[in-house]
Structure formats: C-alpha cells, structure tokens
Design a protein around this motif. Structure first.
Motif, PDB file in Angstrom:
ATOM      1  N   SER A 143     -10.009  -4.077  -7.782  1.00  0.00           N
ATOM      2  CA  SER A 143      -9.604  -2.682  -7.865  1.00  0.00           C
ATOM      3  C   SER A 143      -9.300  -2.217  -6.445  1.00  0.00           C
ATOM      4  CB  SER A 143     -10.735  -1.844  -8.471  1.00  0.00           C
ATOM      5  OG  SER A 143     -10.401  -0.478  -8.466  1.00  0.00           O
ATOM      6  N   ALA A 144      -8.054  -1.813  -6.204  1.00  0.00           N
ATOM      7  CA  ALA A 144      -7.615  -1.469  -4.853  1.00  0.00           C
ATOM      8  C   ALA A 144      -7.212  -0.003  -4.780  1.00  0.00           C
ATOM      9  CB  ALA A 144      -6.437  -2.347  -4.435  1.00  0.00           C
ATOM     10  N   LEU A 145      -7.508   0.603  -3.626  1.00  0.00           N
ATOM     11  CA  LEU A 145      -7.081   1.976  -3.359  1.00  0.00           C
ATOM     12  C   LEU A 145      -6.073   1.947  -2.223  1.00  0.00           C
ATOM     13  CD1 LEU A 145      -7.330   5.048  -3.746  1.00  0.00           C
ATOM     14  CD2 LEU A 145      -9.197   5.002  -2.062  1.00  0.00           C
ATOM     15  N   VAL A 146      -4.871   2.454  -2.484  1.00  0.00           N
ATOM     16  CA  VAL A 146      -3.815   2.519  -1.477  1.00  0.00           C
ATOM     17  C   VAL A 146      -3.705   3.957  -0.995  1.00  0.00           C
ATOM     18  CG1 VAL A 146      -1.342   2.286  -1.043  1.00  0.00           C
ATOM     19  CG2 VAL A 146      -2.536   0.584  -2.444  1.00  0.00           C
ATOM     20  N   VAL A 147      -3.901   4.164   0.314  1.00  0.00           N
ATOM     21  CA  VAL A 147      -3.887   5.509   0.883  1.00  0.00           C
ATOM     22  C   VAL A 147      -2.759   5.598   1.906  1.00  0.00           C
ATOM     23  CG1 VAL A 147      -5.270   7.295   1.964  1.00  0.00           C
ATOM     24  CG2 VAL A 147      -6.400   5.490   0.647  1.00  0.00           C
ATOM     25  N   PRO A 170       5.378   8.287   0.159  1.00  0.00           N
ATOM     26  CA  PRO A 170       5.451   7.826  -1.232  1.00  0.00           C
ATOM     27  C   PRO A 170       6.119   6.459  -1.373  1.00  0.00           C
ATOM     28  CG  PRO A 170       6.999   9.630  -0.843  1.00  0.00           C
ATOM     29  CD  PRO A 170       6.120   9.551   0.356  1.00  0.00           C
ATOM     30  N   ILE A 171       7.085   6.165  -0.506  1.00  0.00           N
ATOM     31  CA  ILE A 171       7.749   4.851  -0.589  1.00  0.00           C
ATOM     32  C   ILE A 171       6.772   3.742  -0.213  1.00  0.00           C
ATOM     33  CG2 ILE A 171       9.577   3.405   0.357  1.00  0.00           C
ATOM     34  CD1 ILE A 171      11.295   5.886   0.672  1.00  0.00           C
ATOM     35  N   ASN A 172       6.003   3.964   0.861  1.00  0.00           N
ATOM     36  CA  ASN A 172       5.016   2.963   1.254  1.00  0.00           C
ATOM     37  C   ASN A 172       3.957   2.771   0.170  1.00  0.00           C
ATOM     38  OD1 ASN A 172       6.191   2.415   3.750  1.00  0.00           O
ATOM     39  ND2 ASN A 172       5.047   4.042   4.784  1.00  0.00           N
TER      40      ASN A 172
END
Length: 236
Positions: A7-11, A15-17
């Motif tokens: 389970s990964a959180l992308v911060v 928005p493109i990244n």
C-alpha cells in the motif's frame, strides 16, 4: 530481489507527477493513494497504514522536509519507509533527506525501472523489520507463558499463534503447550483420584460411626427388645 505487493502513498502537488507515479506503482501491483499537499498526507497516514510513502520535497502546506520530520517524530509512523521525490539535482538535498530519516531518494523525471528498484528495496527492508518486530513480540509471549507456567495460570491457547511458526521459537511454544496440557491432564486425574478417595473415606467413616453405635450396650439392649416384641407379635 523479492517484490511485495504494498500500500503506497504518493504525495505531490503536481497532478501530472501524481498520475505518473500512481500509474507506475499500480502497474507493479501496488495499491496507491494520493495526496496533493503535506496536510493531506499527514491526515492519510494517521487514518490508515501504508507500506511506503513517495514524498515530494517542494510542495505547500507543509513541504516534504516538514512532513518527513513529523513522520520520524511519530512513534507509530517512524518506521514507514519514505522515498523523497524531487527535481532538485543538489546533492545537499539528498543528504538532508537521508539524514532526516528518508529511506531513499528518487529524482524527477523518474525512471520506472529505478522506481521499481527503490520501492522494492524499501519494501524488502520494511518486511524484514516487520518480521523482526513480530518475532520480538512473540518472544515476549513465550516469556509471559513461562511466568504463567510457574504461577500455575498458563493457558495453552495463548501461544497458538507462536506455535504456528516453523522455527525454534515455534517449537518452544509447542513444547510449552504440550507440557501444560500434560500437566492439566495429570491434575484432572489426580483430582478424580482425590474425589474417589474422599468418597471411600466418607464411606469408611460412616461405617465406623454405624458400628460404634450398633456395638454399644444400649443399642444391643434396644435390639433385644425389638426382637422380643417382634417374636411376641408373631406368636399372637
């Protein structure tokens, strides 16, 4: 290198990244949640567990440095691996992040192959750390079980999870369980023997009491009178 579905959180405030990182991670089989600023990231981390965080360095409310610092200050979150993501080429940025506790660093624009390697490396180390914590926790269960055995209050079922292990700790837990069950069976058998002995003692005591009464002169005299009355009644 072994790969773990995580389970990964992308911060990232871009928005493109966020989309590119999320898509790449999902293609690797991971579950992904996103946050567009530091406040959202901290709220998400407090709300549910994550196996890895990909954290942008330069973003608002607060920036990646501050989010990383708060994570490492939180006892419940400090062991979550963090990969810092930034377009900065400055080596000092990388050094600062690592010194603050980041697990790794990923430059923008990111390479999917490098991303996979960095994420899998973090997940492998986290998996080993989680296994170590689990092992130490289960060692604690065995230690408590030893004390419970000594106090006579051990419950074999309390070691069921530890006994499922295939290593020496699992074997020790199974030995504890077997010994405890054997002791319990012996205690039950002893209780039955004691109960039977009490019944026999009570019976013997009652017999002695009856004998003590029937053997007295008074009782014998009463018995003769009863016999005489019975004989006279039969003669009539």
């Amino acid at each position: 290198m072994m790969e773990f579905r995580a389970s990964a959180l992308v911060v990232d405030d871009d928005p493109i990244n966020r989309m590119l990182l999320s898509k790449s991670l999902e293609q690797q089989g991971h579950r992904v949640m996103t946050a567009e600023n530091g406040l959202e990231a901290l709220a998400a981390l407090q709300a549910q567990p994550f196996d890895v965080v990909l954290l942008d360095v330069l973003m608002p409310e607060p920036d990646g440095y501050e989010v990383l610092a708060r994570l490492k200050q939180d006892p419940g979150l400090r062991h979550v691996p963090v990969i810092m993501v930034s377009a900065l080429e400055d080596i000092q940025c990388v050094v600062r992040c690592i010194e603050m506790g980041a697990e790794d660093y990923l430059p923008k624009p990111f390479d999917p192959v490098l991303l996979r390697a960095r994420v899998n490396g973090c997940l492998t180390r986290k998996r080993l750390h989680d296994l170590e914590l689990e092992y130490m926790e289960q060692v604690g269960h065995v230690v408590h079980a030893a004390a419970a055995v000594e106090d006579g209050v051990f419950q074999p079922d309390s070691l069921d999870r530890v006994a499922e292990r295939g290593d020496a700790l699992g074997q020790l837990a199974r030995v504890f369980q077997r010994m405890a069950r054997e002791v319990e069976l012996r205690e039950q058998a002893l209780k039955r023997q004691v109960q039977q002995l009490r019944i026999e003692i009570d019976g013997a005591r009652a017999a002695r009491q009856v004998a003590a009464i029937t053997e007295t002169d008074y009782f014998q005299d009463l018995q003769r009178k009863v016999d005489e009355l019975r004989s006279g009644s039969e003669a009539d």
